[in-house]
Design an enzyme around this catalytic site. Structure first.
Site, mmCIF file in Angstrom:
data_model
loop_
_atom_site.group_PDB
_atom_site.id
_atom_site.type_symbol
_atom_site.label_atom_id
_atom_site.label_comp_id
_atom_site.label_asym_id
_atom_site.label_seq_id
_atom_site.Cartn_x
_atom_site.Cartn_y
_atom_site.Cartn_z
ATOM 1 N N SER A 128 36.474 42.626 32.541
ATOM 2 C CA SER A 128 36.478 42.148 33.911
ATOM 3 C C SER A 128 37.152 43.178 34.813
ATOM 4 C CB SER A 128 37.233 40.822 33.998
ATOM 5 O OG SER A 128 37.265 40.371 35.325
ATOM 6 N N GLY A 129 36.449 43.551 35.899
ATOM 7 C CA GLY A 129 36.999 44.523 36.835
ATOM 8 C C GLY A 129 36.592 45.946 36.555
ATOM 9 N N THR A 155 29.192 44.471 37.774
ATOM 10 C CA THR A 155 28.324 43.875 38.792
ATOM 11 C C THR A 155 27.836 44.924 39.782
ATOM 12 O OG1 THR A 155 29.453 41.752 38.561
ATOM 13 C CG2 THR A 155 28.216 42.112 40.584
ATOM 14 N N ASN A 186 40.302 41.404 39.278
ATOM 15 C CA ASN A 186 38.990 41.761 39.822
ATOM 16 C C ASN A 186 38.710 40.910 41.060
ATOM 17 O OD1 ASN A 186 36.378 42.498 40.290
ATOM 18 N ND2 ASN A 186 35.565 41.730 38.367
ATOM 19 N N SER A 224 34.958 38.944 40.182
ATOM 20 C CA SER A 224 34.771 38.726 38.745
ATOM 21 C C SER A 224 33.590 37.791 38.504
ATOM 22 C CB SER A 224 36.048 38.111 38.155
ATOM 23 O OG SER A 224 35.860 37.812 36.792
ATOM 24 N N SER A 225 32.682 38.220 37.607
ATOM 25 C CA SER A 225 31.519 37.387 37.280
ATOM 26 C C SER A 225 31.975 36.239 36.393
ATOM 27 C CB SER A 225 30.460 38.223 36.543
ATOM 28 O OG SER A 225 29.975 39.244 37.361
ATOM 29 N N GLY A 232 32.854 40.611 31.026
ATOM 30 C CA GLY A 232 33.458 41.529 30.061
ATOM 31 C C GLY A 232 34.513 40.836 29.226
ATOM 32 N N GLU A 278 37.852 39.477 27.942
ATOM 33 C CA GLU A 278 38.964 38.994 28.754
ATOM 34 C C GLU A 278 40.164 38.626 27.894
ATOM 35 O OE1 GLU A 278 36.769 37.195 32.712
ATOM 36 O OE2 GLU A 278 37.653 35.788 31.273
#
Length: 993
Positions: A104-105, A109, A156, A159-160, A386, A388
């Protein structure tokens, strides 16, 4: 090998590292990041480091640089991998996919958006409207899905919170014709409830902060995010995004995609309902559970377009069917709160899935017949959460990390499979490679009867009260001997784990501690049937369509719904199967630091990501004994200038033989292997040596080409100049001949003309003959003058010479200058004869009546006679009796005015100047100034003396040694010229016009 990047930026491809070690890998990655090179290769895998700043490397110019190029032809870039996937799809008719992974981050994306942007930019032939529509839909869908599916975390800003796999469909020409989106595990809990460090879904903030006041009033929403329990933390809200502008962007994107006004309004109502649900509180009055803030019930009723009593009943009661009997069971306050939260979660999940479904309805390929339109090929883009590791890791993190394990397993398998297949295809012996195989962790999670998902499902199906602690006990019982699982019960001395709460999984990316709190509830993910019936019975058709299962009667028997874990496991297996049947391309994203700094590269942080992304294993797999491989034609195209046998073209039987000859000549035959279609080079040092030799030869070739080209340009320029010169010369000869012929024609009979051709107009000469024309005119003028003069008597010739002298002296100074004949000499015959006898002069030069000034400053009439020796003054009233004479040698100059008057001043050596005005001419307007000046000049010239002629107004002179000024003034009533005295000298008054 990527061109156009020197070694000062590090090695663009990690496969070319001298030694495959973590230290060298990290040093190269750090160097490239610090030099602003955020992309690198591992063979055909792109490694991307999040720059945390805007970079000017995604514009139209950059797109053109990568369009249609091979991977190694340009520096590493996302566009290169996108173009490779597009070419494989278009040229080889293969379905491809681009897998974007990282924590994440790390920028996944953004990478997916840039890939979509590139594919959209390169597929636009003839600006066809349908192609543009599909591309616009695909790009706009990103905006909408991010708003509803992404959230802000401490790590992030975007973040998705869902996985997204998008298939883009192309026709046989390579133009996009539609697409399809699959989503995986939206974190429903995050839509309405935040853990520490989570901001929650963007869309709630977008609506509260960015929506118009009129819309918020209709939804009963305050413009204050801290007023809503589901989205506030400690009463303080911090947002790094421009919520106001983004709200409008999302609303506009939904309209462009094709959402109707009613559908968009329903979306806002559902979001508002979720926010109001978070503020609902429950109390107890004896045994009765009550809603404490009943005003919100009517607001929710209005937003859901249903009855208020039905809303209240669904929140406070649960309808249970026992056989044929239906019982309404009242909730406790705790159960009511659980039901409220479950409703909020379910509504947000159902809303998101509905949005994805609507987008799919709009962008899916319609009316496509492969028999008519050709094969429909696909490029898939997978952008999924991603790996985590949070302070508190729950069910969502467990699923996300399982997903990453599954994708890492696929990545290693496909890369190994690709390498192995290539070696077998080329006939190169395959050497076994040691790597971390995470199949054991995948089995730990998904294995039937023994895996964590199976234990969790089993616990959820138990009758009676099932707690998270019971689930943890089941894990401890079945996984006690597993090397990658532990808990406090199994490791009593490990104080980092809490009793009856935590367990640890040793993932490929590192150890992660999970809290079992909430696992059971989130896995069951059950929503009371009462809520489903409530929403199905809404008078809003959009909302009603989202809950089709609500039409079931309470007495109808339904199957137990699949658990969240099972649904997610099945979707992951399906995703992996989908990816495995496509040709994969990879983007591995790395997060350089936790503070979002564009300058900081945290060594340990990045090292950990390199390890869990398996990048070093990927390098080892790619190397597998050979660091570089290339097809024979492309290898020759790049290095053929090194050998005399291959430059500029070889005459050997095949490209393979030519490559062998080239490498043997360089002494690298021991470090290469020859496949069927490719050459394999073992060490990077050999490749760098080839590159050095190539760079040296390219410089010489460039110089040679420059020399040849400059010579070619010079010869072309010479031929053009020579051709132009020939044309110019021919044209010039034509113009010269034409001019001469025309002059000859016009002046052919000039001798027989009365004026000897003075009336003939000269033709315009070409520029080149202008000086020639001047000379020709001069010759003609001299001939014409000679023709006139040759018939004159000696006296006439003398007079002509005087006139010529006068013209030369006064030309351009007096406008009335002309050639007059002498008419005054005869009247002085007697006097002149007497004077000639007395003074012995040879001839008379000039004579005329004048008006002069005497020594008393009075004007009087006199006559002047100029001979070759004296200037005589005579009195016309006394038979021209001589009054006084001035020796001609005493005269130094003559001054005349520039006007038409007849003023003449004779300057003498003794400063006794004679001032006269000629008069008494016949006819009256006759001008004799020219005659006088010309005669004197001619005489003085014959005696080799100089006569100063001045043309001025006023005229300066000296009379009896006194300086004075003669001014000419025209007067209207003046009948004849006359002198008058003035303060500074004299005024000659002449008749005015």
């Amino acid at each position: 090998m990527a061109e156009h990047e020197s070694l000062e930026f590090g090695k663009a491809d990690f496969v070319l590292l001298d030694n495959v070690s973590m230290e060298e890998f990290m040093a190269n990655l750090k160097l490239r990041f610090e030099k602003g090179r955020i992309y690198s290769y591992i063979g055909e895998v792109v490694v991307s480091v999040n720059p945390y700043r805007a970079m000017n490397i995604y514009g139209r110019d950059t797109i053109e640089q990568y369009k249609g190029r091979e991977l190694y032809e340009r520096p590493p870039h996302l566009f290169a991998i996108a173009d490779a996937a597009y070419k494989a799809m278009k040229r080889r008719n293969k379905d491809t996919c681009i897998v974007i992974s990282g924590e994440s981050g790390a920028g996944k994306t953004e990478a997916s958006k840039y890939i979509m942007q590139y594919i959209a930019a390169i597929t636009n032939p003839n600006q066809r409207a349908e192609v543009e529509r599909v591309k616009n839909m695909l790009l706009k869908s990103n905006c909408v899905l991010e708003a509803f599916g992404n959230a802000k975390t401490n790590r992030n800003d975007n973040s998705s919170r869902f996985g997204k796999y998008m298939d883009i469909n192309f026709d046989f020409k390579g133009d996009p014709i539609g697409g399809h989106i699959n989503n995986y595990l939206l974190e429903k809990v995050k839509a309405h409830q935040r853990a520490s460090g989570m901001k929650g879904s963007h869309t709630c903030y977008l609506m509260i902060v960015g929506a118009p006041d009129s819309l918020l009033r209709s939804l009963h929403i305050q413009k204050d995010p801290t007023a809503y329990n589901y989205i506030k933390v400690g009463g303080q809200i911090k947002s790094c995004i421009n919520d106001g502008a983004d709200f409008k962007a999302v609303a506009d994107a939904m309209k462009v995609i094709g959402f109707t006004g009613d559908e968009i309004q329903t979306v806002y109502k559902i979001l508002a309902t979720i926010l109001h649900l978070g503020n609902l509180t429950f109390g107890v009055d004896g045994d009765v559970t009550l809603i404490e803030n009943t005003k919100l019930v009517s607001v929710i009723r209005e937003l859901l377009s249903t009855k208020e009593e039905n809303v209240e009943k669904a929140l406070l009661y649960r309808t249970v069917a026992t056989g044929r009997d239906v019982i309404e069971k009242q909730h406790t306050a705790q159960e009511a709160s659980y039901g409220r939260d479950a409703l909020a979660k379910a509504m947000y999940e159902r809303l998101f899935c509905w949005i994805v479904g609507r987008i799919n309805d709009i962008i899916e390929v319609k009316n496509y017949d492969a028999r008519v339109h050709g094969k429909n090929t696909v490029i898939g883009v997978l952008d999924i959460y991603g790996f985590e590791i949070f302070q508190n890791n729950s069910f969502e993190q467990f699923c996300i990390n399982y997903c990453n394990e599954k994708l890492q397993q696929l990545f290693i398998q496909l890369v190994l499979k690709q390498e192995q297949e290539e070696y077998q295809r080329e006939g190169i012996p395959w050497k076994h490679i040691d790597y971390f195989n995470n199949q054991i962790i995948v089995d730990l999670v998904e294995q039937q009867h023994k895996g964590i998902f199976s234990v969790l499902d089993e616990a959820c199906m138990n009758v009676g009260k099932v707690t998270d602690e019971v689930f943890l006990q089941g894990l401890n019982g079945k996984l006690a001997k597993h090397a990658h699982y532990t808990s406090r019960k199994l490791s009593p001395t490990d104080k980092s784990l809490e009793f009856d709460r935590d367990f640890r999984i040793r993932h490929y990316a590192g150890d992660v501690v999970y809290s079992v709190v909430g696992f059971i509830d989130k896995n069951k993910d059950t929503l009371f049937q009462d809520f489903k019936r409530l929403l199905y019975n809404s008078s809003n058709p959009v909302l009603k369509g989202m809950w089709p299962e609500g039409k079931l009667s309470i007495t109808e028997v339904t199957k137990r719904p699949l658990t969240a874990a099972t649904l997610f496991k099945n979707s992951m297996i399906s995703l992996v199967e989908n990816l495995a049947c496509k040709e994969p391309y990879y983007v591995r994203c790395i997060k350089p630091n936790d503070v979002k700094s564009p300058l900081l590269f945290e060594q340990e942080r990045c090292r950990h990501q390199v390890e869990y992304l398996g990048l070093l294993e990927n390098v080892r797999v790619r190397r597998a004994g050979f660091a570089y491989r290339q097809t024979y034609p492309r290898f020759l195209q790049r290095y053929k200038m090194i050998s005399e046998f291959t430059w500029p073209n070889h005459d050997l039987p095949s490209d393979k033989d030519a490559v062998k000859r080239l490498l043997q000549g360089c002494g690298f035959d021991h470090d290469v292997a020859y496949g069927k279609t490719k050459v394999f080079i073992r060490t990077p040092r050999t490749l760098f040596s080839l590159e050095e030799q190539r760079a040296e030869m390219v410089q010489r070739i460039v110089l040679f080409l420059q020399k040849v080209w400059r010579g070619t340009i010079a010869r072309m320029r010479y031929r053009r100049m020579r051709a132009a010169l020939i044309i110019l010369q021919a044209y010039r000869r034509y113009k010269v001949k034409s001019y001469i012929r025309e002059v000859n024609r016009r002046f052919k009979n000039v001798r027989s003309m009365k004026d000897y051709g003075r009336h003939v107009k000269w033709p315009t000469p070409p520029k080149v003959l202008r000086k020639f024309e001047e000379a020709l005119r001069s010759i003609y003028n001299r001939w014409w003058a000679w023709t006139l003069i040759k018939g004159l008597s000696p006296e006439e010739a003398l007079q002509v010479r005087a006139k010529v002298a006068s013209l030369e002296a006064l030309k351009g100074q007096r406008a009335d200058l002309g050639l007059q004949r002498d008419g005054g000499v005869a009247s002085f015959t007697l006097v002149s004869s007497e004077l000639q006898r007395k003074d012995k002069f040879m001839r008379v030069l000039f004579s005329c009546n004048v008006r002069k000034i005497n020594r008393f400053h009075k004007a009087e009439d006199r006559a002047v006679l100029i001979t070759d020796r004296h200037l005589y003054k005579m009195d016309p009233l006394k038979q021209y009796k001589p009054m006084k004479s001035i020796p001609l040698y005493n005269v130094t100059g003559v001054s005349v005015s520039p006007g038409k008057d007849q003023l003449v001043v004779f300057h003498t050596k003794d400063s006794r100047d004679l001032v006269v005005c000629l008069q008494g001419m016949v006819p009256a307007n006759e001008n004799r100034i020219g005659e006088l000046v010309g005669t004197l000049l001619s005489h003085f010239k014959s005696e080799k003396r100089k006569l100063q002629v001045n043309i001025a107004s006023p005229i300066q002179c000296s009379m009896s040694g006194r300086k004075c000024t003669i001014i000419v003034e025209p007067k209207i009533n003046q009948s004849h010229p006359d002198f008058t005295k003035s303060r500074s000298g004299y005024i000659l008054a002449v008749p005015g016009n």
